[in-house]
Design a protein around this motif. Structure first.
Motif, PDB file in Angstrom:
ATOM      1  N   ALA A 184       7.131  10.229  -3.820  1.00  0.00           N
ATOM      2  CA  ALA A 184       7.786   9.532  -4.931  1.00  0.00           C
ATOM      3  C   ALA A 184       8.828   8.538  -4.422  1.00  0.00           C
ATOM      4  O   ALA A 184       8.987   7.444  -4.970  1.00  0.00           O
ATOM      5  CB  ALA A 184       8.417  10.543  -5.877  1.00  0.00           C
ATOM      6  N   GLU A 185       9.543   8.889  -3.348  1.00  0.00           N
ATOM      7  CA  GLU A 185      10.630   8.044  -2.847  1.00  0.00           C
ATOM      8  C   GLU A 185      10.146   6.986  -1.855  1.00  0.00           C
ATOM      9  O   GLU A 185      10.914   6.128  -1.418  1.00  0.00           O
ATOM     10  CB  GLU A 185      11.691   8.918  -2.153  1.00  0.00           C
ATOM     11  N   ASP A 186       8.869   7.082  -1.516  1.00  0.00           N
ATOM     12  CA  ASP A 186       8.318   6.194  -0.494  1.00  0.00           C
ATOM     13  C   ASP A 186       7.906   4.861  -1.124  1.00  0.00           C
ATOM     14  O   ASP A 186       7.138   4.825  -2.074  1.00  0.00           O
ATOM     15  CB  ASP A 186       7.114   6.913   0.139  1.00  0.00           C
ATOM     16  N   ASP A 187       8.415   3.755  -0.593  1.00  0.00           N
ATOM     17  CA  ASP A 187       8.104   2.444  -1.165  1.00  0.00           C
ATOM     18  C   ASP A 187       6.776   1.879  -0.656  1.00  0.00           C
ATOM     19  O   ASP A 187       6.337   0.828  -1.102  1.00  0.00           O
ATOM     20  CB  ASP A 187       9.205   1.434  -0.821  1.00  0.00           C
ATOM     21  N   GLY A 188       6.176   2.556   0.291  1.00  0.00           N
ATOM     22  CA  GLY A 188       4.907   2.079   0.837  1.00  0.00           C
ATOM     23  C   GLY A 188       5.117   0.980   1.862  1.00  0.00           C
ATOM     24  O   GLY A 188       6.246   0.742   2.323  1.00  0.00           O
ATOM     25  N   GLU A 189       4.041   0.316   2.190  1.00  0.00           N
ATOM     26  CA  GLU A 189       4.034  -0.615   3.305  1.00  0.00           C
ATOM     27  C   GLU A 189       3.539  -1.970   2.811  1.00  0.00           C
ATOM     28  O   GLU A 189       2.537  -2.047   2.092  1.00  0.00           O
ATOM     29  CB  GLU A 189       3.049  -0.046   4.343  1.00  0.00           C
ATOM     30  N   VAL A 243       0.854  -1.186   0.000  1.00  0.00           N
ATOM     31  CA  VAL A 243       0.000   0.000   0.000  1.00  0.00           C
ATOM     32  C   VAL A 243       0.886   1.231   0.000  1.00  0.00           C
ATOM     33  O   VAL A 243       1.757   1.374   0.864  1.00  0.00           O
ATOM     34  CB  VAL A 243      -0.922   0.017   1.241  1.00  0.00           C
ATOM     35  N   LYS A 244       0.669   2.096  -0.984  1.00  0.00           N
ATOM     36  CA  LYS A 244       1.595   3.219  -1.163  1.00  0.00           C
ATOM     37  C   LYS A 244       0.843   4.523  -1.419  1.00  0.00           C
ATOM     38  O   LYS A 244      -0.127   4.548  -2.165  1.00  0.00           O
ATOM     39  CB  LYS A 244       2.492   2.891  -2.374  1.00  0.00           C
ATOM     40  N   ARG A 245       1.316   5.621  -0.774  1.00  0.00           N
ATOM     41  CA  ARG A 245       0.753   6.936  -1.060  1.00  0.00           C
ATOM     42  C   ARG A 245       1.181   7.383  -2.446  1.00  0.00           C
ATOM     43  O   ARG A 245       2.313   7.151  -2.867  1.00  0.00           O
ATOM     44  CB  ARG A 245       1.260   7.978  -0.042  1.00  0.00           C
ATOM     45  N   LEU A 246       0.305   8.045  -3.174  1.00  0.00           N
ATOM     46  CA  LEU A 246       0.656   8.584  -4.482  1.00  0.00           C
ATOM     47  C   LEU A 246       0.893  10.090  -4.363  1.00  0.00           C
ATOM     48  O   LEU A 246       0.500  10.715  -3.387  1.00  0.00           O
ATOM     49  CB  LEU A 246      -0.458   8.291  -5.479  1.00  0.00           C
ATOM     50  N   GLY A 247       1.514  10.645  -5.380  1.00  0.00           N
ATOM     51  CA  GLY A 247       1.772  12.087  -5.385  1.00  0.00           C
ATOM     52  C   GLY A 247       3.256  12.364  -5.329  1.00  0.00           C
ATOM     53  O   GLY A 247       4.037  11.542  -4.817  1.00  0.00           O
TER      54      GLY A 247
END
Lengths: 544, 544
Positions: free
Chosen positions: B506-511, B498-502
């Motif tokens: 951008a650098e966040d790989d999500g959970e 599960v990943k935030r968009l926007g």
């Protein structure tokens, strides 16, 4: 056909206009001024004008509680469409006549035209699909998922009790754009299932067929290409008529051989699950040798996988008798039917006994409650006909028949009596008495204004001095749960009384609170009251 | 606008069409069949049909983001109407022609008629008031507060940019029933004020007048009773034309004396607050001696008290030049205008220079954005004309002009670009690669289905194997905040990402989460994301 059925009853209208024009001649040179006389003069009863106080044939008014149900259906469906990424658009209720021309086959005769009053020639929209295709072509849209909830018009023989009207709502969801085979198709079918179940309708079947398979069958049976549509529209009647009647139409009226008819008959009797019918057809040598049918059949194979992913296989009945009347379909076609969709088994007997046409048409069943299909050439047809560059924008959609669904829900709903048409939460009252007392009307207005500003639905009696009984009656009629009471003495001390309404609180005097705190007290009480309340309408829709 | 972004990848579809079009016969004898051919034939460009790809004059399509604004206006107003105890009804879009006859004075020529196709003669509704009065009379309703949001039709000269259309929405609230003088009237005026301010429109004036006072003035000036309406409709033009022009119409065209015209001129120039104008008239001897005028004036005195209770006095300008064109008004009349309502000061110059009618009509201002009045005889007129017992059901109402309000809000809204047309919250994606990988399309469908069942707006790309870039682009286009990702290996271990968009994520790989927990994780994240978000549309409406 319809025109016969409708006798012009315009002798009355004629009389009306004659009278008006007589008056014009007598007093006044201009029409407009005379008409004012009729509206504003109390003496108009002297003119024995006879106006029919009714809505046009096949149309109806929606009363307040009916609207509560209808709006709940609309919001359920639009939330569903939004859930699937849909946007909504709106198009005019009438289109240029040429836009509708040639899209509806034999049903084109049911289109309503506007009178030629100079300028463009227009017709009321017959469905939302053709205006959608016009919109997509006109705006060079390459892809869109759009929903549209709006009225459409058909000069058909109405059967009001069954929800078959001349003016009725459609709720459409369509996907336009070039995508992989069966991907949007499967989602549309899932939306169909989700839509009906979310409205508490669970006992339905989706009859599904594929135009290419049907065309293949007609080819196999020896129908010439140019006869396909008319044979197709004969087959389409199989939901209402037995095979013998349809066969007769195919052979006698539409000039096909006995052999051709029998061959068609063999195929169109087939129905079952997607897999079952797919398997039967995959072993049929004539089908295997027919390019069109095989192309359709391979799409069905793909659909089976996706239908499993969406867990909707059990709702689908692959039914080779389904043909759908409209010309523009090119691929998958489908109709959702319920038990109520079919005519009663003794329909033809009842029909004979019926005294009027309207009675008779009551015995045909409500028909499908949702339907749709793939139409890959419609947008391009508009693009090319308007001189634009040819662009293939394949489309597929589903249309929910709100009136029919509404009929089902209303039949189900003895509970409908419990639906309150207003949203009122608070009734502001004043209690006092004595000759000198004003009745606190402006004061009630001020309190109501405060509550409105806080977003709270509030009413009060439109009377300077209203006795307590009348105010309680009005509050009860509105069905609201709370009263705010201005007591003659209490109000002078800047106090208001907040009281629960309803039989079980009859003995409760309520609570005296500071007038300054009235908004927060009311908000607090309403949140307690509405906390565990399952909305009546939701309950009704879900069939709880 | 959106369409540019997505190119069709339709090689499959193309193949499909080539196959179909080969099978269609070259020429077909019947019209119906030929038209089918046009729909289904790719070669239809050979038929040089020229269809205008447009909506009829004075009508328009509403595109997706426009609909978001329109629906926000509708829901704001219907919540307002509900707050005041309103119920909603719906009536057909067309009425029997005789129902509309004689209600609209000179404007009757603008009524759209349906073509006579046999049967009843009908016209499209011109407003919602006359159908409402017909409904009340037909159903013997003694009292009702009803609102109705629906389209009405006028064959007027359109000025699209100003929001003057041939098909347009009205949002009406009306109170029918016998109540004390000015009590419902004051609440309707309060609704007018609340409605406009809740839509972020604060710089408006309610021009208000009273038909009885106006009739009294005409009497005082020496106008004969039978000439009152035509003189009234001349006076009604004072918002567009200077007094000199109107005076000329009164004397030269409508045959009144110079003296009569001057007397009218003295009165209709009066305007100011309710109190100011009330005080002036109360000292006018001619008024004091006129029964009609005095009856109107005493109603104004009562209105002043109630307007104070509702704190709406400052919005009201008592303006004796307001006449309102429609015939059916009998008491209070009013119109809300903004700065944009008036024509530009150099209007007549601009109008002369304009090349087309449409250009010219752009210089008349948008006119009133809401209007209404009291009409005490309309229901009874229907009752009597239909042969029912005479019943006086006094009515008063207000109608909001949505198109004009929409134009104002859209002008205000550079922010409109920020409105996203879809409600999508989650985009389901799959990342993998390699020749053997399927692309997880049915698997994405299963996950989407789970989220839909939990009521979460979810989309995915309609493609078996989509590369990550394309999936992110599609998600970004939908404007949704969250992605659920099926990683090739992770999914096999029953895990979803599960990943935030926007941009900022951008650098966040999500959970990485358990697939079984996906619904609750998504719900949790969405509630965090949407917690403090002020809705764009609300912001826009409120003019924030």
């Amino acid at each position: 056909m319809l025109n016969r059925l409708l006798k012009p009853s315009n002798s009355i209208t004629k009389r009306l206009f004659t009278m008006m024009s007589e008056k014009v001649a007598v007093d006044q040179p201009k029409v407009a001024a005379t008409l004012v006389g009729n509206v504003n003069k109390k003496e108009s009863k002297k003119n024995k004008l006879q106006v029919s106080l009714k809505t046009p044939k096949g149309t109806k008014d929606w009363a307040d509680t009916d609207m509560v149900i209808r709006e709940a259906i609309f919001s359920t469906l639009s939330n569903l469409f939004k859930k699937h990424g849909g946007v909504t658009i709106d198009t005019p209720v009438f289109e240029l006549k040429e836009i509708l021309a040639g899209k509806y086959g034999e049903d084109s005769k049911l289109i309503y035209d506007l009178k030629d009053q100079g300028g463009e020639i227009c017709s009321l929209r017959y469905d939302l699909t053709v205006p959608f295709a016009r919109y997509v072509a006109m705006n060079n849209i390459q892809n869109i998922k759009r929903y549209h909830i709006a009225k459409v018009y058909r000069r058909d023989q109405p059967a009001m009790t069954k929800g078959r009207m001349r003016e009725f709502y459609q709720c459409d969801f369509d996907v336009a754009g070039s995508y992989e085979i069966m991907v949007p198709d499967a989602e549309i079918l899932s939306i169909l299932v989700e839509g009906l179940t979310s409205l508490g309708i669970n006992d339905f079947k989706i009859k599904l067929n594929h135009r290419k398979i049907l065309d293949g069958i007609f080819q196999i049976a020896g129908v010439k290409d140019e006869d396909v549509r008319k044979i197709s529209s004969a087959v389409d009647k199989l939901d209402k008529s037995p095979w013998e009647v349809v066969k007769k139409e195919i052979t006698e009226e539409k000039g096909q051989s006995e052999e051709t008819a029998n061959k068609i008959g063999e195929y169109v009797k087939l129905n079952g699950s997607l897999k079952e019918v797919h398997d039967i057809l995959s072993k049929d040598e004539a089908i295997l040798a027919n390019e069109k049918a095989m192309s359709g059949l391979s799409e069905i194979a793909t659909l089976i996988t996706y239908a499993e992913a969406f867990q909707i296989e059990d709702f689908i009945s692959f039914d080779l008798s389904l043909a759908r009347g409209l010309d523009y379909y090119t691929g998958l076609i489908y109709e959702a039917v319920t038990a109520a969709s079919a005519p009663p088994t003794d329909a033809s007997e009842l029909k004979k006994k019926a005294k009027t046409d309207d009675d008779a048409s009551a015995y045909v069943g409500v028909g499908s409650i949702a339907a749709g299909g793939r139409y890959d050439n419609l947008v391009n047809m508009f693009a090319e006909a308007s001189g634009k560059k040819s662009t293939q924008i394949p489309c597929i959609g589903v249309s929910f028949g709100v009136e029919r669904i509404f009929s089902l829900i209303k039949q189900r709903a003895v509970a409908a009596a419990a639906i309150k048409p207003t949203a009122t939460q608070v009734f502001v009252m004043a209690f006092g008495g004595g000759k000198d007392w004003t009745g606190y009307l402006p004061e009630r207005m001020k309190v109501a204004k405060q509550l409105w500003e806080a977003g709270i639905e509030t009413e009060y009696v439109y009377k300077s001095k209203a006795n307590p009984r009348k105010q309680f009656d009005a509050a009860e009629k509105s069905g609201c749960p709370l009263a705010v009471i201005l007591g003659k003495e209490e109000y002078l001390e800047n106090k208001l009384r907040v009281k629960r309404l309803g039989q079980e609180f009859a003995e409760d005097d309520g609570e005296l609170v500071d007038a300054d705190k009235i908004v927060e007290v009311v908000q607090q009480k309403l949140s307690e009251i509405n906390q565990d309340g399952v909305n009546d309408v939701i309950r009704l829709l879900k069939g709880l």
